[in-house]
Design a protein around this motif. Structure first.
Motif, PDB file in Angstrom:
ATOM      1  N   ALA A 201      37.574  44.129  39.605  1.00 35.73           N
ATOM      2  CA  ALA A 201      36.426  43.411  40.459  1.00 35.73           C
ATOM      3  C   ALA A 201      35.693  42.807  39.135  1.00 35.73           C
ATOM      4  N   ASN A 202      35.658  43.380  37.708  1.00 33.88           N
ATOM      5  CA  ASN A 202      34.885  42.929  36.901  1.00 33.88           C
ATOM      6  C   ASN A 202      35.237  41.807  36.147  1.00 33.88           C
ATOM      7  N   LEU A 203      36.405  41.465  36.460  1.00 34.11           N
ATOM      8  CA  LEU A 203      36.947  40.146  35.711  1.00 34.11           C
ATOM      9  C   LEU A 203      36.038  38.889  36.057  1.00 34.11           C
ATOM     10  N   GLU A 204      35.745  38.171  35.056  1.00 37.63           N
ATOM     11  CA  GLU A 204      35.112  36.961  35.305  1.00 37.63           C
ATOM     12  C   GLU A 204      35.966  36.089  35.734  1.00 37.63           C
ATOM     13  N   PRO A 205      35.706  34.826  36.663  1.00 30.04           N
ATOM     14  CA  PRO A 205      36.860  34.146  37.396  1.00 30.04           C
ATOM     15  C   PRO A 205      37.340  33.344  36.291  1.00 30.04           C
ATOM     16  N   ILE A 206      36.478  32.550  35.130  1.00 37.71           N
ATOM     17  CA  ILE A 206      36.915  31.556  33.985  1.00 37.71           C
ATOM     18  C   ILE A 206      37.682  32.516  33.171  1.00 37.71           C
TER      19      ILE A 206
ATOM     20  N   ILE B  17      37.572  42.124  45.848  1.00 36.99           N
ATOM     21  CA  ILE B  17      38.547  42.542  44.766  1.00 36.99           C
ATOM     22  C   ILE B  17      38.761  44.257  44.756  1.00 36.99           C
ATOM     23  N   ARG B  18      37.751  44.927  44.725  1.00 40.58           N
ATOM     24  CA  ARG B  18      37.759  46.192  44.429  1.00 40.58           C
ATOM     25  C   ARG B  18      38.329  46.854  45.753  1.00 40.58           C
TER      26      ARG B  18
END
Length: 404
Positions: A394-399, A326-327
């Motif tokens: 990039a630091n976003l959690e999937p849920i 993602i990053r």
């Protein structure tokens, strides 16, 4: 490798998909890069012009000009170099293989039949062509007998020859110089214009004795003397020696300023670089500010883009995309946009340089350095200001991303 190619492909698709963001970022980067590119090209142009002027001036030559800035300011005479000074320098400096006095009169009306022109009349000796490495391409050069005999003869520049004679052969013809009939004995080779735009080919060279006596009504003072030396590496030493020598001859007290100026190739370079430096500094400040603004625009638009694409990021993370993927995707997007901005900025700089040349006659020289500098700065903006939004994505959690 395949993974990187896929990420790059996705980044390219995203750059195309978010057109408004891409246009805003690209425009802001292009403006900043164009300013920086013009600065690099202007700096190179200044140095190239300086070196061209030194080459034209002669790397082994010194020019001694009568009068000084201080003497002019207090109204003293500008002519302080005498014919005796020229003879004394010839005798005192055997390392000078040519020493030539010169005097000049500007805007003198010359005519041939019904054609008239205002030109520069230069008085010099038979060594003028040699002193300036300026060969005579038609006819013959001035001679020592011409100078001794105060003869009304002259060498004509090609521009003036064209203005007065057109297709006619000028050698052997007579023209009127301030109502004095002067026979053209030779035509100088073409020198074009100086970096400041002065036409070097618009002149006539006559014996210095003729110009002084018959045009200037002068018997003692000349405007300039030019000396060329065998050893160019010692030119600065010769410059100082001539300065001290003339001060002694002119009986100047220690506290008195020079009543002449010694100009060397080094002085020409320093003068031109100083002249262009202020504009380069101004453009530099504008360019840096533009790039910083471009970086903030990019960072803010990408942060907004992260918020709009949280669902997309969540889905990609849930099907196996890593944080680094993602990053990298967001960084690739930033680099793609800034690369396009850098290319657009270089094209914009080419147009801006032409405008600057027309308005201010400023020396501009584009090379691979200007292009490379612009592109590297574009990438620096893309990576530097795109890193924080890329890390946020990039630091976003999937849920959490899917819930939003």
């Amino acid at each position: 490798m395949n993974r990187l190619i896929k990420i790059l492909h996705e980044a390219g698709k995203a750059a195309i998909a978010f057109k408004l963001r891409t246009i805003f970022c690209l425009t802001s980067v292009a403006l900043g890069v164009s300013s920086i590119t013009i600065i690099v090209a202007a700096t190179e142009g200044a140095y190239k012009t300086a070196y061209d002027m030194v080459e034209m001036f002669g790397p082994d030559a010194l020019l001694v000009v009568g009068g000084s800035e201080e003497s002019r300011a207090i109204g003293q005479r500008e002519k302080t170099i005498t014919l005796d000074d020229v003879i004394a320098i010839k005798e005192a400096f055997p390392s000078a293989y040519v020493v030539v006095p010169m005097t000049s009169v500007r805007d003198v009306t010359v005519s041939y039949k019904n054609k008239k022109n205002q030109t520069l009349v230069v008085g010099s000796t038979a060594d003028y062509s040699r002193a300036w490495t300026w060969p005579v391409v038609e006819g013959s050069d001035l001679t020592l007998e011409d100078v001794k005999g105060l003869r009304n003869v002259g060498l004509i520049g090609p521009y003036l020859a064209d203005q007065l004679f057109g297709p006619e052969e000028p050698v052997g013809k007579y023209i009127l110089v301030k109502n004095i009939p002067v026979q053209i004995v030779g035509v100088l080779s073409s020198r074009g214009t100086t970096p400041t735009g002065a036409n070097l080919d618009d002149r006539i060279i006559m014996p210095i004795s003729t110009v002084m006596r018959k045009i200037q009504n002068e018997t003692k003072y000349v405007s300039v003397l030019r000396a060329r030396f065998v050893d160019p590496s010692r030119l600065e030493e010769y410059s100082e020696e001539i300065r001290l020598f003339l001060r002694q001859r002119h009986r100047l007290a220690e506290e008195e300023p020079d009543d002449f100026r010694v100009i060397s190739p080094k002085e020409i370079t320093k003068f031109l670089v100083a002249l262009t430096g202020s504009l380069v500094v101004f453009l530099g400040i504008v360019g840096v500010i533009s790039l910083i603004v471009a970086g903030f625009v990019l960072a803010n638009l990408f942060l907004l883009s992260v918020r709009e694409r949280t669902r997309e990021i969540g889905i990609r993370r849930s099907v196996g995309a890593r944080k680094s993927d993602i990053r990298l995707q967001f960084l690739f997007e930033a680099v793609i946009i800034t690369t396009l901005g850098g290319l657009a900025g270089f094209i914009l700089a080419l147009g801006g340089a032409k405008l600057l040349t027309l308005v201010a006659d400023f020396p501009i020289h584009f090379s691979w350095k200007a292009f490379a500098t612009g592109l590297l700065l574009a990438w620096a903006v893309g990576i530097g200001f795109g890193l924080q939004p890329a890390s946020s994505a990039a630091n976003l959690e999937p849920i959490e991303a899917l819930r939003r």
